[in-house]
Design a protein around this motif. Structure first.
Motif, mmCIF file in Angstrom:
data_model
loop_
_atom_site.group_PDB
_atom_site.id
_atom_site.type_symbol
_atom_site.label_atom_id
_atom_site.label_comp_id
_atom_site.label_asym_id
_atom_site.label_seq_id
_atom_site.Cartn_x
_atom_site.Cartn_y
_atom_site.Cartn_z
ATOM 1 N N THR A 62 0.820 -1.212 0.000
ATOM 2 C CA THR A 62 0.000 0.000 0.000
ATOM 3 C C THR A 62 0.856 1.264 0.000
ATOM 4 N N GLN A 63 2.150 1.123 0.257
ATOM 5 C CA GLN A 63 3.044 2.276 0.225
ATOM 6 C C GLN A 63 3.843 2.377 -1.078
ATOM 7 N N ARG A 64 3.709 1.388 -1.929
ATOM 8 C CA ARG A 64 4.452 1.429 -3.194
ATOM 9 C C ARG A 64 3.845 2.479 -4.131
ATOM 10 N N LYS A 65 4.700 3.105 -4.886
ATOM 11 C CA LYS A 65 4.256 4.204 -5.735
ATOM 12 C C LYS A 65 3.755 3.740 -7.089
ATOM 13 N N THR A 66 3.848 2.470 -7.366
ATOM 14 C CA THR A 66 3.396 1.950 -8.648
ATOM 15 C C THR A 66 2.684 0.625 -8.465
ATOM 16 N N LEU A 67 1.765 0.330 -9.391
ATOM 17 C CA LEU A 67 1.054 -0.950 -9.376
ATOM 18 C C LEU A 67 1.748 -2.000 -10.229
ATOM 19 N N PRO B 278 -1.005 4.252 -5.136
ATOM 20 C CA PRO B 278 -2.269 3.824 -5.745
ATOM 21 C C PRO B 278 -3.105 2.863 -4.902
ATOM 22 N N LEU B 279 -2.469 2.107 -4.006
ATOM 23 C CA LEU B 279 -3.227 1.167 -3.172
ATOM 24 C C LEU B 279 -3.459 1.672 -1.745
#
Length: 314
Positions: free
Chosen positions: A249-254, A280-281
């Motif tokens: 949920t902290q990543r900047k990309t899917l 995004p999440l």
């Protein structure tokens, strides 16, 4: 003993449906007695308001004994309907101070639908308006019997289902009872017309991905308490899932996260409302639909529950 007479005069109290939540059962009793939820609680010997948060975590031994005398339900039957049932596995904080939590203390648990419930519309129709306890956990995102993702918002008014402040007893077992007019609060809303959309008619997204069903069944097995060894293993695995989900949920990309998932699930993730500058999440767990939340669980399950990242064993 006079306080027990209303139930005795009116005959047998409806038995809990397998897996039913306590508030749903109270509302079922209210419907059978043709009274409000608050009046049903008083008849059952339970003080307090009729809000959704009352009497859903723990009941004291005295309250359990009172319910046994009034209804014939064994304490274990009642405890199975309370959030405390999951204390050995996914809600261990409830075992730390059940007296304090039982009085309505705020439980900080992002995986708990504390103030509302999701539902399988087909199950609600088939059971005559019974709502299950595990629908109150965000870990439960689909119905493996009907192969649909759970619904947690009314398609007409867009508001949460089985909301705690609309404690109207029988009505919200089968219909959305959120006020049709959203302006105003408290007593000023008492005379407001409710939405009234039938739960059984709420459209549910079909599940078309076998991985989603496998993950749901495996997680469901972890949630359900058993012996000490099972419970310890379940707590460990569930915590590992939570840690992975916090990371994604902290990543900047899917990129790569939603690979091999259904288009309906991917669309549900993209439709979750968030701010442009946030990952995004990041809002999915907080505000996403059950279909969107399923993506988080499946991402983590690929690392924790399966031996290979390709998915569940065939």
């Amino acid at each position: 003993m006079a306080e027990e007479e209303p139930v005795r005069r009116l005959g047998v109290v409806p038995a809990p449906f397998p897996g039913e939540a306590f508030v749903s059962w109270v509302d079922t009793v209210a419907a059978s007695l043709r009274v409000s939820r608050a009046a049903a609680l008083r008849t059952l010997g339970l003080p307090g308001s009729a809000s959704f948060s009352t009497h859903q975590f723990h009941l004291s031994p005295e309250q359990l004994e009172g319910l046994r005398r009034r209804t014939g339900l064994r304490p274990t039957q009642v405890e199975r309907m309370l959030f405390g049932f999951y204390a050995p596995t996914v809600l261990p904080q409830l075992a730390e101070d059940n007296g304090r939590v039982g009085q309505g203390a705020r439980v900080s648990q992002p995986w708990l639908r504390r103030d509302h419930s999701a539902a399988c519309p087909l199950c609600v129709e088939a059971s005559g308006g019974r709502w299950l306890l595990d629908w109150r956990l965000k870990w439960t995102f689909l119905c493996a019997d009907h192969l649909v993702y759970l619904v947690d918002r009314c398609p007409r008014c867009g508001l949460r289902l089985y909301w705690r402040l609309e404690a109207t007893g029988a009505g919200q077992r089968t219909h959305c009872v959120r006020p049709a007019a959203r302006n105003g609060r408290g007593a000023r809303r008492l005379g407001t017309t409710v939405c009234g959309f039938p739960v059984a008619e709420m459209p549910a997204l079909p599940v078309g991905d076998e991985e989603a069903v496998h993950v749901q069944r495996r997680v469901q097995a972890l949630l359900t308490p058993a012996d000490v060894s099972h419970n310890e293993t379940s707590r460990r695995l569930l915590q590992q899932l939570v840690l992975i989900i916090r990371d994604v949920t902290q990543r900047k990309t899917l990129a790569g996260l939603l690979d091999r998932m259904e288009s309906t699930v991917i669309d549900a993730v993209h439709e979750t409302q968030g701010q442009p500058w946030q990952p995004p999440l990041s809002w999915t767990l907080k505000t996403g639909t059950p279909a969107a939340v399923s993506a988080l669980v499946r991402i983590a399950a690929r690392s924790v529950l399966w031996d290979t990242p390709a998915g569940p064993p065939g």
